[in-house]
Design an enzyme around this catalytic site. Structure first.
Site, PDB file in Angstrom:
ATOM      1  N   SER A 168       0.800  -1.193   0.000  1.00 17.01           N
ATOM      2  CA  SER A 168       0.000   0.000   0.000  1.00 17.01           C
ATOM      3  C   SER A 168       0.844   1.259   0.000  1.00 17.01           C
ATOM      4  O   SER A 168       1.754   1.410  -0.794  1.00 17.01           O
ATOM      5  CB  SER A 168      -0.832   0.028   1.186  1.00 17.01           C
ATOM      6  OG  SER A 168      -1.816  -0.286   1.629  1.00 17.01           O
ATOM      7  N   ASP A 382      -7.963  -6.303  -6.127  1.00 16.80           N
ATOM      8  CA  ASP A 382      -7.752  -5.070  -5.366  1.00 16.80           C
ATOM      9  C   ASP A 382      -8.369  -3.914  -6.146  1.00 16.80           C
ATOM     10  O   ASP A 382      -8.293  -3.864  -7.379  1.00 16.80           O
ATOM     11  CB  ASP A 382      -6.257  -4.825  -5.165  1.00 16.80           C
ATOM     12  CG  ASP A 382      -5.975  -3.639  -4.253  1.00 16.80           C
ATOM     13  OD1 ASP A 382      -6.904  -3.177  -3.556  1.00 16.80           O
ATOM     14  OD2 ASP A 382      -4.819  -3.180  -4.234  1.00 16.80           O
ATOM     15  N   HIS A 441      -6.208  -6.663  -1.913  1.00 21.25           N
ATOM     16  CA  HIS A 441      -5.122  -5.754  -1.528  1.00 21.25           C
ATOM     17  C   HIS A 441      -4.075  -6.453  -0.671  1.00 21.25           C
ATOM     18  O   HIS A 441      -2.897  -6.129  -0.729  1.00 21.25           O
ATOM     19  CB  HIS A 441      -5.720  -4.565  -0.778  1.00 21.25           C
ATOM     20  CG  HIS A 441      -4.769  -3.470  -0.485  1.00 21.25           C
ATOM     21  ND1 HIS A 441      -4.251  -2.647  -1.453  1.00 21.25           N
ATOM     22  CD2 HIS A 441      -4.218  -3.050   0.689  1.00 21.25           C
ATOM     23  CE1 HIS A 441      -3.435  -1.770  -0.905  1.00 21.25           C
ATOM     24  NE2 HIS A 441      -3.399  -1.999   0.395  1.00 21.25           N
TER      25      HIS A 441
END
Length: 464
Positions: A168, A382, A441
């Site tokens: 991230s 994601d 994710h």
């Protein structure tokens, strides 16, 4: 009389101190587990700014003179997500949040180093607001200071192949940190064998991600044509703000776009577009925003960071906040009594609003030009850092081998006895891209088997 006055003054100083470090504890302190397989500590990276690190030495270590055992530094997202908490207990560490062994721990392939980065995250803390990091490069400088002290003086990282893995927003931390480390190594201040950077579902180009959300969700039938058009209009506004260097404004517009998409999609999960946000067992998004002002951002029971996490409760157990502020804090022993895990995390994001929407494509280009091995891996489902956006920013690289990379055929990935294709990989020179199928994710959680194979390939781990 003089001795009594001295004792009185000492008592006042001790009672008014906000942390153990302010009344005589060394700026660097560490502790080992009884078996020597774990080590953790604090480093004062700047006056009144203290960073916490935690190293696990692998019980699966294989001695191979031709392939030294690697070390992985894990950088969490946020800004404000705790690596020692989320990455460790929810994703890749030796134990899950119920303190049960994790079969898919990355310790099977490497030693693991978690750092609560930037200062104010997790167990890391500052003594006053002026000491928070104010952007990616501030965070990189602090991490370089920490790694210099830890590597040179504490755990001898210069004897191991060293890899940075990020997730991230941690991807932006990773590329700026890698460049900072290279400069420190070249200057002779740091002994470290930096071998590569791996960017997992990383927020490298906010413009390309926000521009992808509307088209992707429309193709998936998650939003209608009107919402698609409005999403694109907001995304164009974000692109214009980024081009003009209006990054604070772009952060507010990003916030508005997320809020709009969630409303018009009936609550799509930004970490897995196949789910609603209340269906995800691991994480929640920052979608319940009640104010467009980042300074006054309020979340319904959630922390104001880019990637915020629920109290993970598999089977009704495993509350992460209670775990970190209870048994783990007691085990570590060195956490100051008045420091709460995550207690300052809300503030971390506020100091990154000016950097939050800045792209870091140029930094990736610089690493490639310097010959550093760069791996990009992305989960198929994601949304927040969708593969569509990743492919868009890769195409913006100025790397002189980019055309050859794009023309290289992808190779399918499989895993053990598991049936079906698990992903694809494309590699050329020092750039690798893994498409991980079926993962959102949080790739290590959704596809642990193929992810471990990927880690082994990147680090050239001698483990079988």
């Amino acid at each position: 009389m003089g001795q009594k006055l001295f004792l009185l003054l000492l008592l006042i100083v001790v009672s008014s101190s906000s942390s153990l470090f302010q009344f005589g504890i060394s700026s660097s302190i560490s502790h080992k587990s009884g078996d020597g397989n774990e080590e953790w500590g604090y480093v004062q990276v700047r006056p009144k700014a203290h960073m916490f690190w935690w190293l696990y030495r692998s019980p699966f270590r294989v001695k191979d003179a031709s392939k030294p055992w690697p070390t992985i530094l894990w950088l969490q997202g946020g800004p404000g997500g705790s690596g020692t908490g989320f990455g460790n207990f929810l994703e890749i560490g030796p134990l899950d949040s119920n303190l049960k062994p994790r079969n898919s721990t990355w310790l099977r392939k490497a030693d693991l180093l978690f750092v609560d980065n930037p200062v104010g995250t997790g167990y890391s803390f500052v003594d006053n607001l002026g000491q928070f990091a104010k952007g990616d490069w501030d965070a990189a400088n602090d991490m370089t200071t920490l790694l210099t002290k830890v590597s040179n003086n504490t755990i001898g990282l210069h004897n191991t192949p060293f890899y940075i893995f990020a997730e991230s927003y941690g991807g932006k931390f990773a590329v700026t940190l890698a460049l900072s480390l290279l400069r420190s190594i070249q200057a002779g201040h740091l002994k470290l064998n930096l071998r590569g950077v791996a960017l997992g579902d990383s927020w490298i180009s906010p413009e390309d991600f926000t521009s992808s959300w509307g088209p992707l969700l429309h193709d998936l039938s998650r939003i209608g044509s009107v919402a698609h058009q409005i999403s694109n209009e907001i995304a164009l506004e974000i692109s214009d703000q980024i081009k003009k260097g209006m990054y604070d404004n772009a952060t507010v517009s990003w916030n508005n776009l997320e809020d709009f998409i969630v409303t018009r999609s009936n609550g799509v999960d930004f970490y897995n577009f196949m789910l609603d946000d209340d269906m995800d067992p691991v994480v929640s998004t920052t979608i319940n925003i009640e104010s467009n002002s980042i300074d006054s951002m309020k979340l319904k029971g959630r922390k104001p960071s880019f990637f915020s996490y629920k109290n993970y409760k598999p089977g009704g157990e495993g509350n992460l906040d209670a775990l970190m502020n209870g048994p783990i804090k007691q085990k570590l022993k060195i956490i100051p009594p008045d420091v709460t895990w995550g207690g300052q995390s809300d503030k971390v994001f506020e100091f990154f609003t000016a950097d939050f929407m800045k792209p870091r494509i140029n930094e990736v280009d610089e690493l490639l030009a310097k010959g550093v091995n760069v791996t990009i891996y992305n989960g198929q489902v994601d949304l927040i850092c969708c593969t569509k956006g990743v492919e868009a920013w890769i195409n913006k690289l100025k790397w002189n081998e980019l055309k050859s990379f794009l023309n290289t055929e992808r190779i399918p990935l499989f895993c053990g006895k598991e049936k079906g294709t698990k992903g694809f990989i494309r590699s050329h020179k020092n750039l690798n891209f893994y498409w991980i199928l079926g993962a959102g994710h949080f790739v290590p959680v959704d596809q642990p088997c193929v992810t471990l194979n990927m880690v082994s390939a990147i680090t050239e781990s001698p483990a079988s």
